[in-house]
Design an enzyme around this catalytic site. Sequence first.
Site, short mmCIF file in Angstrom:
data_model
loop_
_atom_site.label_atom_id
_atom_site.label_comp_id
_atom_site.label_asym_id
_atom_site.label_seq_id
_atom_site.Cartn_x
_atom_site.Cartn_y
_atom_site.Cartn_z
N HIS A 80 0.84 -1.21 0.00
CA HIS A 80 0.00 0.00 0.00
C HIS A 80 0.88 1.25 0.00
O HIS A 80 0.60 2.21 -0.73
CB HIS A 80 -0.89 0.06 1.25
N SER A 86 -3.20 -7.72 2.96
CA SER A 86 -3.48 -7.49 4.38
C SER A 86 -4.02 -8.75 5.06
O SER A 86 -3.66 -9.05 6.19
CB SER A 86 -4.49 -6.35 4.55
#
Length: 168
Positions: free
Chosen positions: A20, A136
């Site tokens: 990210h 994630s």
Amino acid sequence: MAVERTGVYPGTFDPITSGHMEVVRRSLRLVDRLVIGPHINVGKGPLFSLEERIDIIKEDIADFPQADRDRITVVPFEGLLIHFARDVQASVIIRGLRAVSDFEYEIQMANMNARMEPAIETIFLMASDRHQFIASSLVKDIARLGGDTSQFVSKKVFERLKAKFGKK
């Protein structure tokens, strides 16, 4: 005078990963202002509360040069991404792609958003080879099972994961 280009980088960011952060850094080369939008999606059952996710994002961007930090805001949102993009006056939605499997879903979303708001473009940034596999959900699974997540997240996120799962 040139028009300021605002980009929105939406996601759950539960937690924000090195992948990210790579997209955030690369996005800053494309837009004048970047709005990171953690999505309020209780349906996904996030590990970290919205407030924690916002804090984590802010902690991670605190290491950026001041000039870059000044161009980033973190604004949570709920509901349709295209409405949020309009609200923050974005001209661009930024999405990261890790693999071909991401593309099918993302292209459908981009096409729907384009139908609802043709003035807002979606830009896909391919993850670099060292970040393509980081998700994630996998990071949380590794942490939950006592594995070392330090190569996938920042030191600050690593410490928060250890605290969440009671690991030393």
